[in-house]
Write a protein that holds these residues in place. Structure first.
Motif, short mmCIF file in Angstrom:
data_model
loop_
_atom_site.label_atom_id
_atom_site.label_comp_id
_atom_site.label_asym_id
_atom_site.label_seq_id
_atom_site.Cartn_x
_atom_site.Cartn_y
_atom_site.Cartn_z
N HIS A 82 8.72 -6.84 -7.17
CA HIS A 82 7.62 -5.91 -8.05
C HIS A 82 8.79 -4.89 -8.39
O HIS A 82 9.04 -3.91 -8.23
N ILE A 83 7.59 -4.47 -10.03
CA ILE A 83 8.77 -3.44 -10.33
C ILE A 83 6.90 -2.81 -10.77
O ILE A 83 5.57 -3.59 -11.47
N LEU A 84 7.17 -1.19 -10.28
CA LEU A 84 5.64 -0.41 -10.51
C LEU A 84 6.06 0.32 -11.20
O LEU A 84 6.42 1.36 -11.37
N THR A 85 4.88 0.49 -12.54
CA THR A 85 4.97 1.98 -13.02
C THR A 85 3.72 2.60 -12.93
O THR A 85 2.52 1.57 -13.35
N PRO A 86 3.47 3.88 -13.16
CA PRO A 86 2.56 4.76 -13.54
C PRO A 86 1.74 4.66 -14.84
O PRO A 86 2.85 4.48 -15.51
N TYR A 87 1.41 4.35 -14.82
CA TYR A 87 0.02 4.73 -16.39
C TYR A 87 -0.59 5.95 -16.50
O TYR A 87 -1.12 6.28 -15.62
N ARG A 88 -0.72 6.49 -17.96
CA ARG A 88 -0.78 7.97 -17.62
C ARG A 88 -1.77 7.87 -18.60
O ARG A 88 -1.47 7.97 -19.77
N ASP A 89 -3.59 8.93 -18.51
CA ASP A 89 -4.10 8.98 -19.67
C ASP A 89 -3.50 10.13 -20.44
O ASP A 89 -2.60 10.87 -20.57
N SER A 90 -4.50 10.74 -21.22
CA SER A 90 -4.42 11.55 -22.41
C SER A 90 -3.94 12.83 -21.50
O SER A 90 -3.50 13.17 -22.52
N ASP A 91 -4.19 13.13 -20.71
CA ASP A 91 -3.75 14.38 -20.08
C ASP A 91 -3.08 14.68 -19.43
O ASP A 91 -2.69 15.36 -18.72
N GLY A 92 -1.70 13.15 -18.83
CA GLY A 92 -0.99 13.12 -18.63
C GLY A 92 -1.25 12.83 -16.53
O GLY A 92 -0.35 12.84 -15.93
N ARG A 93 -2.86 12.31 -16.45
CA ARG A 93 -2.67 12.32 -14.94
C ARG A 93 -2.56 10.10 -14.77
O ARG A 93 -2.94 10.10 -15.48
N VAL A 94 -1.93 10.50 -13.46
CA VAL A 94 -1.72 8.94 -13.24
C VAL A 94 -3.23 8.23 -13.13
O VAL A 94 -3.67 8.36 -12.03
N ALA A 95 -4.14 7.12 -13.83
CA ALA A 95 -4.70 6.64 -14.08
C ALA A 95 -5.10 5.05 -13.53
O ALA A 95 -6.25 4.55 -13.13
N ALA A 96 -3.83 4.32 -13.55
CA ALA A 96 -3.66 3.05 -13.14
C ALA A 96 -2.35 3.26 -12.78
O ALA A 96 -0.83 3.75 -13.07
N VAL A 97 -1.94 1.92 -12.24
CA VAL A 97 -0.28 1.52 -12.67
C VAL A 97 -0.09 -0.03 -12.76
O VAL A 97 -0.98 -0.64 -12.49
N ILE A 98 0.51 0.29 -13.61
CA ILE A 98 1.40 -1.37 -14.62
C ILE A 98 2.12 -2.10 -13.32
O ILE A 98 2.94 -1.33 -12.78
N CYS A 99 2.14 -3.50 -12.52
CA CYS A 99 2.77 -4.45 -11.63
C CYS A 99 3.11 -5.27 -12.46
O CYS A 99 2.40 -5.97 -12.91
N GLU A 102 0.18 -0.76 0.04
CA GLU A 102 0.45 0.26 0.07
C GLU A 102 0.86 0.77 -0.01
O GLU A 102 0.62 2.31 -0.77
N SER A 103 1.76 1.17 0.68
CA SER A 103 2.99 2.53 0.64
C SER A 103 3.37 2.68 -0.34
O SER A 103 3.28 3.50 -1.17
N VAL A 104 3.75 1.68 -0.86
CA VAL A 104 4.42 1.81 -2.52
C VAL A 104 3.57 2.11 -3.35
O VAL A 104 3.58 3.18 -4.26
N LEU A 105 2.23 2.02 -3.48
CA LEU A 105 1.43 2.13 -4.33
C LEU A 105 1.22 3.79 -4.42
O LEU A 105 0.76 4.72 -5.03
N GLU A 106 1.15 4.49 -3.97
CA GLU A 106 1.08 5.48 -3.16
C GLU A 106 2.13 6.44 -3.85
O GLU A 106 1.66 7.27 -4.28
N GLN A 107 3.17 5.96 -3.51
CA GLN A 107 4.49 6.33 -3.86
C GLN A 107 4.41 6.36 -5.78
O GLN A 107 4.51 7.23 -6.79
N VAL A 108 3.24 5.40 -6.03
CA VAL A 108 3.51 5.11 -7.07
C VAL A 108 2.40 6.05 -7.99
O VAL A 108 2.02 6.22 -9.25
N PHE A 109 1.58 6.17 -7.52
CA PHE A 109 0.35 6.37 -7.62
C PHE A 109 0.52 8.64 -7.71
O PHE A 109 0.05 9.05 -8.89
#
Length: 355
Positions: free
Chosen positions: A193-210, A163-170
């Motif tokens: 685990h490698i976690l990468t933020p996925y951004r939408d067309s507006d550049g906002r983090v919409a999801a995390v790919i792990c 949960e702590s790492v997810l907050e960091q990636v978000f």
């Protein structure tokens, strides 16, 4: 929400009618919303719900579900029980960006081939996608609907770290970490685990790919090697042996502190190559040592373990007899690449003799 609970609580005795106060509050909501009874039937809906979802004639459930609209968009229906009156409030949220964008269908099929566990997590921590390997790790059926929180499927001790790492990636950062986990009925495993933020067309983090990889074998090998080195170090200290490690390809030499002590070498004097060490060997032993060393390195039938005796120079200019015991390590092509050994004082032998 508190007001809704209060209204519903006052209507426990009349479940067939939800009352005008509740109707007004649901009607005032901007998001599509409705009230369900215990049979998942809509007893009231606001205009946004009627316009968006009523035409689909949905088979609603008293659990979270994702619905694809006629225009291709996705909405998530979140159902919350309203007190003890038997009614539920259902709200629809647009999740089109998260449902379609992170993992398109061709990529889903490709990721199912991977042996690594691949997951897509939305900003609320819920699973949008898990590949075939990941479903096996998380004990999810192939056709089991997603939408549950990822951390709820993990062993409890691992949840705070994830949960702590997810907050960091978000927040927009790429993160990676390793942890030890034990799922019920399974052996303790080590995961990276490698976690990468996925951004939408507006550049906002919409999801995390792990991407998670089981590195238990590598970790166990490392632990075994580390424990063996610790045992060897303890044994050599107890026996008065110095440790040395020579890279045969580069000539780089590594020696521990006890090696310097046993050899009588000034700790301030750097001995980092085989040539540095040879300057300390008695001149009468040079030719014999080099000849023997070359023969043993090149002869594939020679013993991989051997002993050699010679004299080493001391800071006062004298020489002391020492014994070296060595093992030559060969690579997969049987070429010598490394020599590892011990050094000790040898008091009773004739100078220059070899065994």
């Amino acid at each position: 929400m508190a007001r809704l609970l209060q209204i519903l609580g006052n209507r426990k005795g009349n479940r067939s009618s939800i009352g005008s106060d509740l109707e007004h509050m649901v009607n005032a909501m901007i998001a599509p919303a409705c009230v369900l009874d215990g049979r998942s039937e809509v007893v009231h809906a606001n205009e946004a719900w009627s316009a968006l979802l009523a035409p689909l004639q949905l088979k609603l459930r008293l659990t979270q579900q994702d619905v694809r609209l006629e225009d291709g968009k996705w909405v998530r229906l979140t159902v919350n029980p309203m007190g003890s009156c038997g009614l539920h409030l259902c709200i629809a949220n647009d999740i089109s960006d998260l449902k379609d964008s992170p993992i398109k269908l061709p990529y889903r099929q490709m990721l199912d081939v991977f042996s690594d566990c691949v997951k897509v997590v939305d900003t609320s921590g819920r699973l949008l996608f898990v590949n075939k390997a990941g479903r096996g790790v998380l004990s999810l059926g192939e056709d089991q609907p997603l939408g549950m929180r990822w951390t709820d499927l993990l062993p409890e001790p691992a949840r705070p770290k994830v949960e702590s790492v997810l907050e960091q990636v978000f927040a927009g950062e790429i993160a990676e970490f390793s942890n030890r986990s034990q799922f019920p009925g399974k052996e303790t495993e080590t995961w990276h685990h490698i976690l990468t933020p996925y951004r939408d067309s507006d550049g906002r983090v919409a999801a995390v790919i792990c991407v998670s990889r089981n590195i238990s074998s590598e970790f166990n090998n490392y632990e075994d090697s580390r424990k063996q080195e610790e045992r060897l170090a303890l044994a050599t200290r107890a026996g008065g042996f110095g440790l040395w490690d020579l890279d045969l390809l580069t000539g780089q030499l590594k020696c521990d502190a006890l090696f310097y002590q046993v050899a009588g070498i000034d700790p301030q004097r750097a001995v980092t190559t085989i040539e540095d060490f040879m300057t300390l060997v008695h001149p009468d032993d040079h030719d014999r040592m080099r000849r023997d060393w070359t023969e043993r390195r090149l002869d594939e039938d020679a013993r991989t373990q051997y002993r050699m005796k010679f004299k080493l120079a001391q800071p006062d200019g004298s020489y002391v007899p020492v014994l070296v015991m060595a093992t030559i390590v060969r690579d997969l092509t049987d070429q010598p690449v490394r020599a590892i050994g011990l050094l000790s004082r040898e008091m009773d032998f004739e100078a220059g003799s070899d065994t």
